[in-house]
Design an enzyme around this catalytic site. Structure first.
Site, PDB file in Angstrom:
ATOM      1  CG  ASP A  94      -7.362   0.979  11.732  1.00  0.00           C
ATOM      2  OD1 ASP A  94      -7.241   0.472  10.602  1.00  0.00           O
ATOM      3  OD2 ASP A  94      -7.778   0.348  12.725  1.00  0.00           O
ATOM      4  CG  ASN A 121       2.375   0.999   0.972  1.00  0.00           C
ATOM      5  OD1 ASN A 121       2.774   0.104   0.221  1.00  0.00           O
ATOM      6  ND2 ASN A 121       2.874   1.202   2.185  1.00  0.00           N
ATOM      7  CE1 TYR A 187      -1.409  -9.163   0.834  1.00  0.00           C
ATOM      8  CE2 TYR A 187      -0.622 -10.344  -1.098  1.00  0.00           C
ATOM      9  CZ  TYR A 187      -0.510  -9.292  -0.206  1.00  0.00           C
ATOM     10  OH  TYR A 187       0.495  -8.357  -0.373  1.00  0.00           O
TER      11      TYR A 187
HETATM   12  N1  NAD Z   1       6.690  -7.209   1.125  1.00  0.00           N
HETATM   13  C1  NAD Z   1       6.177  -7.896   0.123  1.00  0.00           C
HETATM   14  O1  NAD Z   1       6.685  -8.977  -0.252  1.00  0.00           O
HETATM   15  C2  NAD Z   1       4.978  -7.379  -0.597  1.00  0.00           C
HETATM   16  C3  NAD Z   1       4.700  -7.904  -1.875  1.00  0.00           C
HETATM   17  C4  NAD Z   1       3.573  -7.445  -2.549  1.00  0.00           C
HETATM   18  C5  NAD Z   1       2.762  -6.480  -1.990  1.00  0.00           C
HETATM   19  N2  NAD Z   1       3.057  -5.984  -0.741  1.00  0.00           N
HETATM   20  C6  NAD Z   1       2.171  -4.970  -0.200  1.00  0.00           C
HETATM   21  O2  NAD Z   1       2.949  -3.827   0.095  1.00  0.00           O
HETATM   22  C7  NAD Z   1       2.288  -3.048   1.101  1.00  0.00           C
HETATM   23  C8  NAD Z   1       3.292  -2.643   2.154  1.00  0.00           C
HETATM   24  O3  NAD Z   1       3.788  -3.803   2.774  1.00  0.00           O
HETATM   25  P1  NAD Z   1       5.287  -3.933   3.349  1.00  0.00           P
HETATM   26  O4  NAD Z   1       5.871  -5.138   2.730  1.00  0.00           O
HETATM   27  O5  NAD Z   1       5.985  -2.643   3.254  1.00  0.00           O
HETATM   28  O6  NAD Z   1       4.939  -4.338   4.854  1.00  0.00           O
HETATM   29  P2  NAD Z   1       5.285  -3.615   6.245  1.00  0.00           P
HETATM   30  O7  NAD Z   1       4.639  -4.470   7.272  1.00  0.00           O
HETATM   31  O8  NAD Z   1       6.730  -3.338   6.351  1.00  0.00           O
HETATM   32  O9  NAD Z   1       4.522  -2.217   6.126  1.00  0.00           O
HETATM   33  C9  NAD Z   1       3.114  -2.152   6.145  1.00  0.00           C
HETATM   34  C10 NAD Z   1       2.694  -0.994   7.013  1.00  0.00           C
HETATM   35  O10 NAD Z   1       1.266  -0.933   6.963  1.00  0.00           O
HETATM   36  C11 NAD Z   1       0.823  -0.637   8.266  1.00  0.00           C
HETATM   37  N3  NAD Z   1      -0.556  -1.076   8.469  1.00  0.00           N
HETATM   38  C12 NAD Z   1      -1.029  -2.332   8.598  1.00  0.00           C
HETATM   39  N4  NAD Z   1      -2.347  -2.310   8.839  1.00  0.00           N
HETATM   40  C13 NAD Z   1      -2.721  -1.006   8.866  1.00  0.00           C
HETATM   41  C14 NAD Z   1      -3.936  -0.330   9.086  1.00  0.00           C
HETATM   42  N5  NAD Z   1      -5.074  -1.004   9.362  1.00  0.00           N
HETATM   43  N6  NAD Z   1      -3.962   1.003   9.001  1.00  0.00           N
HETATM   44  C15 NAD Z   1      -2.826   1.693   8.750  1.00  0.00           C
HETATM   45  N7  NAD Z   1      -1.622   1.127   8.568  1.00  0.00           N
HETATM   46  C16 NAD Z   1      -1.583  -0.225   8.623  1.00  0.00           C
HETATM   47  C17 NAD Z   1       1.778  -1.379   9.196  1.00  0.00           C
HETATM   48  O11 NAD Z   1       1.753  -0.839  10.505  1.00  0.00           O
HETATM   49  C18 NAD Z   1       3.094  -1.176   8.472  1.00  0.00           C
HETATM   50  O12 NAD Z   1       3.766  -0.022   8.955  1.00  0.00           O
HETATM   51  C19 NAD Z   1       1.130  -3.914   1.593  1.00  0.00           C
HETATM   52  O13 NAD Z   1      -0.067  -3.479   0.990  1.00  0.00           O
HETATM   53  C20 NAD Z   1       1.485  -5.310   1.104  1.00  0.00           C
HETATM   54  O14 NAD Z   1       0.350  -6.120   0.924  1.00  0.00           O
HETATM   55  C21 NAD Z   1       4.160  -6.408  -0.058  1.00  0.00           C
END
Ligand code: NAD
Length: 315
Positions: A94, A121, A187
């Site tokens: 976490d 990430n 955010y």
């Molecule tokens: N998908 C988008 O449109 C987008 C755009 C810009 C930035 N992001 C960023 O990309 C990153 C990854 O997001 P994604 O789109 O792959 O989402 P996702 O939900 O598919 O993956 C995120 C992962 O982070 C894990 N997670 C969440 N809280 C956590 C914690 N406290 N400790 C450990 N793990 C934790 C979740 O369990 C999940 O497996 C994030 O930082 C998000 O803000 C995503």
């Protein structure tokens, strides 16, 4: 041809999709170079979306990964699919807890003797409240999840990287950190902080040959869009598919963003190809942050044009 309101019908969207030139799509047919041979990565949020796809690409190119996430089943399943404990190991981590991040780094070093990439990430959408009614604890939670965690990842990666003479740290920011108003304030501010933190860390760690960069994704079709609604993880694939279905027209390039697009950016920043790149925020968004599209521009300016044209007719 776009509809008058700038949106497109299903048929128009399908036509647009069919017309994607091959050069806009990654070519996976040419053989994969083994750029990460014997290298080791820790990937937070590696059980899903962008993190998971990056873990797959890292292993495809010969590396080994620690998948650090709070989703036990998805994390274990990802590691099994990546080839099992020789290639990938899961640790429940976490990122709100410093000891968990330290343990993920220690597992990488203890298992494979090094740490070449720290990919900070993990994340989800922050609290959606407007500032006027912002709960202070919601703001603190968002900053802890998205900014403090990245700082701690950098902190704990530095020791092993210093000892081995260098390394690469990549953080996930967002175009929300570049464009105020594109998401809720918490955010957006958190992701802007990740960009700034990346630059501060790059300057501090450059003498140690540790490069620190970040990626700024545009909207990417992942399960993240269901997490704020507390949808169960069994719906992850459906959430990502629904997101993919509506993201084609979101940005100037005529297709939606995919985890692969961000993973490729991370692979570049992790690799010696980027050996002289540090303190950089790599925007990967199909052109979203580049400026206003002509169709949006026309829509915004149309009332003004009409108003002035009316004067010309009566003159
Ligand atoms: N998908 C988008 O449109 C987008 C755009 C810009 C930035 N992001 C960023 O990309 C990153 C990854 O997001 P994604 O789109 O792959 O989402 P996702 O939900 O598919 O993956 C995120 C992962 O982070 C894990 N997670 C969440 N809280 C956590 C914690 N406290 N400790 C450990 N793990 C934790 C979740 O369990 C999940 O497996 C994030 O930082 C998000 O803000 C995503």
């Amino acid at each position: 041809m776009a509809c008058r309101d700038g949106h497109q019908s299903d048929g128009q969207r399908a036509l647009r999709r069919r017309a994607i030139p091959a050069m806009l799509l990654p070519d996976r047919t040419k053989g994969i170079p083994m750029r990460m041979q014997d290298k080791v990565a820790v990937i937070t949020g590696g059980a899903s979306g962008i993190g998971r796809r990056t873990a797959e690409r890292y292993v495809e190119e010969g590396g080994r990964v620690i998948v650090a996430d709070i989703q036990d089943a998805a994390g274990e399943q990802a590691c099994a699919a990546l080839g099992g404990p020789e290639r990938a190991r899961f640790i429940r981590c976490d990122v709100l807890r410093e000891a968990d991040i330290a343990a993920a780094v220690a597992l990488a070093v203890g298992t494979w003797g090094r740490l070449d990439l720290m990919f900070n990430n993990a994340g989800r959408g922050g609290v959606p409240d407007p500032i006027e009614t912002m709960p202070a604890e919601g703001w603190d939670w968002t900053m802890s999840l998205l900014v403090r965690s990245v700082m701690l990842g950098i902190k704990h990666a530095t020791g092993p990287m210093r000892a081995q003479g260098g390394g690469a740290i990549v953080n996930t920011a967002s175009i929300a950190g570049l464009i105020p108003g594109s998401t809720a304030a918490a955010y957006s501010v958190a992701k802007a902080s990740v960009i700034h933190l990346t630059k501060c860390a790059a300057l501090e760690l450059a003498p140690l040959r540790i490069r620190v960069n970040c990626v700024c994704p545009g909207p990417i079709a992942t399960p993240i869009f269901g997490r704020g609604l507390n949808l169960p993880s069994q719906l992850d694939a459906s959430v990502a598919a629904r997101a993919a279905a509506v993201l084609d027209d979101f940005q100037p390039l005529p297709r939606g963003g995919r985890p692969d697009d961000i993973a490729e950016g991370v692979m570049y920043l992790a690799d010696e190809r980027a050996g002289f790149v540090t303190g950089h925020a790599l925007t990967i968004d199909g052109g979203f942050a580049a400026g206003m599209r002509k169709s949006d521009h026309d829509r915004v300016w149309a009332p003004l044009r009409t108003a002035v044209a009316g004067l010309a007719e009566s003159a």
